[in-house]
Design an enzyme around this catalytic site. Structure first.
Site, PDB file in Angstrom:
ATOM      1  N   TYR A   1     -12.542  -2.008  -3.549  1.00 14.15           N
ATOM      2  CA  TYR A   1     -13.050  -2.170  -2.180  1.00 14.15           C
ATOM      3  C   TYR A   1     -14.568  -2.026  -2.090  1.00 14.15           C
ATOM      4  O   TYR A   1     -15.097  -1.750  -1.013  1.00 14.15           O
ATOM      5  CB  TYR A   1     -12.359  -1.172  -1.246  1.00 14.15           C
ATOM      6  CG  TYR A   1     -10.946  -1.576  -0.875  1.00 14.15           C
ATOM      7  CD1 TYR A   1     -10.703  -2.680  -0.059  1.00 14.15           C
ATOM      8  CD2 TYR A   1      -9.848  -0.856  -1.329  1.00 14.15           C
ATOM      9  CE1 TYR A   1      -9.420  -3.058   0.300  1.00 14.15           C
ATOM     10  CE2 TYR A   1      -8.542  -1.230  -0.969  1.00 14.15           C
ATOM     11  CZ  TYR A   1      -8.347  -2.337  -0.157  1.00 14.15           C
ATOM     12  OH  TYR A   1      -7.074  -2.709   0.197  1.00 14.15           O
TER      13      TYR A   1
ATOM     14  N   ASN B   1      -2.117   0.091   6.683  1.00 12.93           N
ATOM     15  CA  ASN B   1      -1.600  -1.170   7.223  1.00 12.93           C
ATOM     16  C   ASN B   1      -0.686  -1.934   6.269  1.00 12.93           C
ATOM     17  O   ASN B   1      -0.615  -3.146   6.300  1.00 12.93           O
ATOM     18  CB  ASN B   1      -2.753  -2.043   7.746  1.00 12.93           C
ATOM     19  CG  ASN B   1      -3.709  -2.464   6.665  1.00 12.93           C
ATOM     20  OD1 ASN B   1      -3.584  -2.007   5.527  1.00 12.93           O
ATOM     21  ND2 ASN B   1      -4.635  -3.346   6.989  1.00 12.93           N
TER      22      ASN B   1
ATOM     23  N   HIS C   1      -2.194  -5.470   1.544  1.00 11.98           N
ATOM     24  CA  HIS C   1      -3.486  -6.139   1.408  1.00 11.98           C
ATOM     25  C   HIS C   1      -3.231  -7.603   1.095  1.00 11.98           C
ATOM     26  O   HIS C   1      -2.263  -7.928   0.404  1.00 11.98           O
ATOM     27  CB  HIS C   1      -4.291  -5.508   0.265  1.00 11.98           C
ATOM     28  CG  HIS C   1      -5.496  -6.314  -0.116  1.00 11.98           C
ATOM     29  ND1 HIS C   1      -6.667  -6.276   0.601  1.00 11.98           N
ATOM     30  CD2 HIS C   1      -5.689  -7.220  -1.117  1.00 11.98           C
ATOM     31  CE1 HIS C   1      -7.538  -7.112   0.050  1.00 11.98           C
ATOM     32  NE2 HIS C   1      -6.970  -7.693  -0.990  1.00 11.98           N
TER      33      HIS C   1
ATOM     34  N   GLU D   1      -9.668 -10.621  -7.567  1.00 17.55           N
ATOM     35  CA  GLU D   1      -8.711  -9.520  -7.377  1.00 17.55           C
ATOM     36  C   GLU D   1      -7.522  -9.634  -8.331  1.00 17.55           C
ATOM     37  O   GLU D   1      -7.006  -8.621  -8.812  1.00 17.55           O
ATOM     38  CB  GLU D   1      -8.237  -9.496  -5.920  1.00 17.55           C
ATOM     39  CG  GLU D   1      -9.350  -9.103  -4.948  1.00 17.55           C
ATOM     40  CD  GLU D   1      -8.970  -9.194  -3.482  1.00 17.55           C
ATOM     41  OE1 GLU D   1      -9.836  -8.907  -2.635  1.00 17.55           O
ATOM     42  OE2 GLU D   1      -7.811  -9.553  -3.168  1.00 17.55           O
TER      43      GLU D   1
ATOM     44  N   LYS E   1       0.814  -1.218   0.000  1.00 19.19           N
ATOM     45  CA  LYS E   1       0.000   0.000   0.000  1.00 19.19           C
ATOM     46  C   LYS E   1       0.854   1.278   0.000  1.00 19.19           C
ATOM     47  O   LYS E   1       2.059   1.229   0.285  1.00 19.19           O
ATOM     48  CB  LYS E   1      -0.934  -0.035   1.214  1.00 19.19           C
ATOM     49  CG  LYS E   1      -1.929  -1.211   1.176  1.00 19.19           C
ATOM     50  CD  LYS E   1      -2.936  -1.115   2.324  1.00 19.19           C
ATOM     51  CE  LYS E   1      -3.942  -2.251   2.264  1.00 19.19           C
ATOM     52  NZ  LYS E   1      -5.015  -2.105   3.282  1.00 19.19           N
TER      53      LYS E   1
HETATM   54  P1  CMP Z   1      -7.331  -4.704   3.634  1.00 20.61           P
HETATM   55  O1  CMP Z   1      -6.816  -6.044   3.975  1.00 20.61           O
HETATM   56  O2  CMP Z   1      -6.751  -4.030   2.450  1.00 20.61           O
HETATM   57  O3  CMP Z   1      -8.915  -4.805   3.418  1.00 20.61           O
HETATM   58  C1  CMP Z   1      -9.800  -3.794   3.771  1.00 20.61           C
HETATM   59  C2  CMP Z   1      -9.122  -2.618   4.398  1.00 20.61           C
HETATM   60  O4  CMP Z   1      -9.977  -1.721   5.073  1.00 20.61           O
HETATM   61  C3  CMP Z   1      -8.193  -3.118   5.465  1.00 20.61           C
HETATM   62  O5  CMP Z   1      -7.103  -3.763   4.902  1.00 20.61           O
HETATM   63  C4  CMP Z   1      -7.880  -1.845   6.221  1.00 20.61           C
HETATM   64  O6  CMP Z   1      -6.809  -1.110   5.664  1.00 20.61           O
HETATM   65  C5  CMP Z   1      -9.165  -1.070   6.031  1.00 20.61           C
HETATM   66  N1  CMP Z   1      -9.892  -1.016   7.299  1.00 20.61           N
HETATM   67  C6  CMP Z   1     -10.473  -2.030   7.953  1.00 20.61           C
HETATM   68  N2  CMP Z   1     -11.018  -1.598   9.089  1.00 20.61           N
HETATM   69  C7  CMP Z   1     -10.776  -0.263   9.165  1.00 20.61           C
HETATM   70  C8  CMP Z   1     -11.087   0.733  10.105  1.00 20.61           C
HETATM   71  N3  CMP Z   1     -11.771   0.457  11.217  1.00 20.61           N
HETATM   72  N4  CMP Z   1     -10.662   1.987   9.849  1.00 20.61           N
HETATM   73  C9  CMP Z   1      -9.977   2.274   8.718  1.00 20.61           C
HETATM   74  N5  CMP Z   1      -9.658   1.350   7.776  1.00 20.61           N
HETATM   75  C10 CMP Z   1     -10.039   0.102   8.011  1.00 20.61           C
END
Ligand code: CMP
Length: 140
Positions: A51, A114, A117, A128, A11
């Protein structure tokens, strides 16, 4: 390939922090084969599409803005039990809950930013992978 692939995105936060190489090394060391890879930037529309499943969640707008805020690395990874093994390698969505030594423990800063993904099911891994790559760009 079904059942043996997962889709990852490194990311924008991890790209900005210069962690592409570190994360790819962890992926290779864990036994994943990279069968497709590109360095790209998602438009807001494409990030929203990727998403779409989270559209009703309160963090959707923030997620779309963040995922389109800078370049990412998208890759298809192949390994037996790829989805589950990759989720183990990257750790919990929230880095505060991620196990020691996982990608998110090492490189993520928050639940939103984070670092990586990983697909959550074999079915979504295929969807995906096809979202990011044409068949001619995947080399199993
Ligand atoms: P990802 O695995 O890419 O899939 C969905 C994404 O939504 C997740 O990682 C996080 O980056 C994001 N996400 C999930 N929960 C939250 C939250 N409470 N606040 C902000 N982002 C979130």
């Amino acid at each position: 390939m079904a059942g043996n692939i997962t889709l990852t995105m490194i990311k924008p936060d991890a790209v900005k922090a210069n962690n592409i190489g570190n994360i790819l090394q962890m992926i290779n060391k864990a036994g994943f084969k990279i069968v497709a890879m590109k360095y790209t930037q998602l438009s807001k529309a494409k990030a929203g599409e990727f998403y779409e499943v989270h559209k009703e969640r309160p963090f959707y707008g923030e997620l779309v803005d963040f995922m389109s805020s800078g370049p990412i690395v998208a890759a298809v990874l192949q390994k037996e039990n790829a989805v589950e093994d990759f989720r183990t390698l990257i750790g919990a969505t929230n880095p505060a809950e991620a196990a020691e030594g996982t990608v998110r423990k090492l490189y993520a800063t928050s639940i939103g930013e984070n670092a990586v993904h990983g697909s959550d099911s074999d079915e979504n891994a295929l969807i995906e992978a096809n979202f990011h790559f044409a068949a001619t760009e995947m080399h199993a």
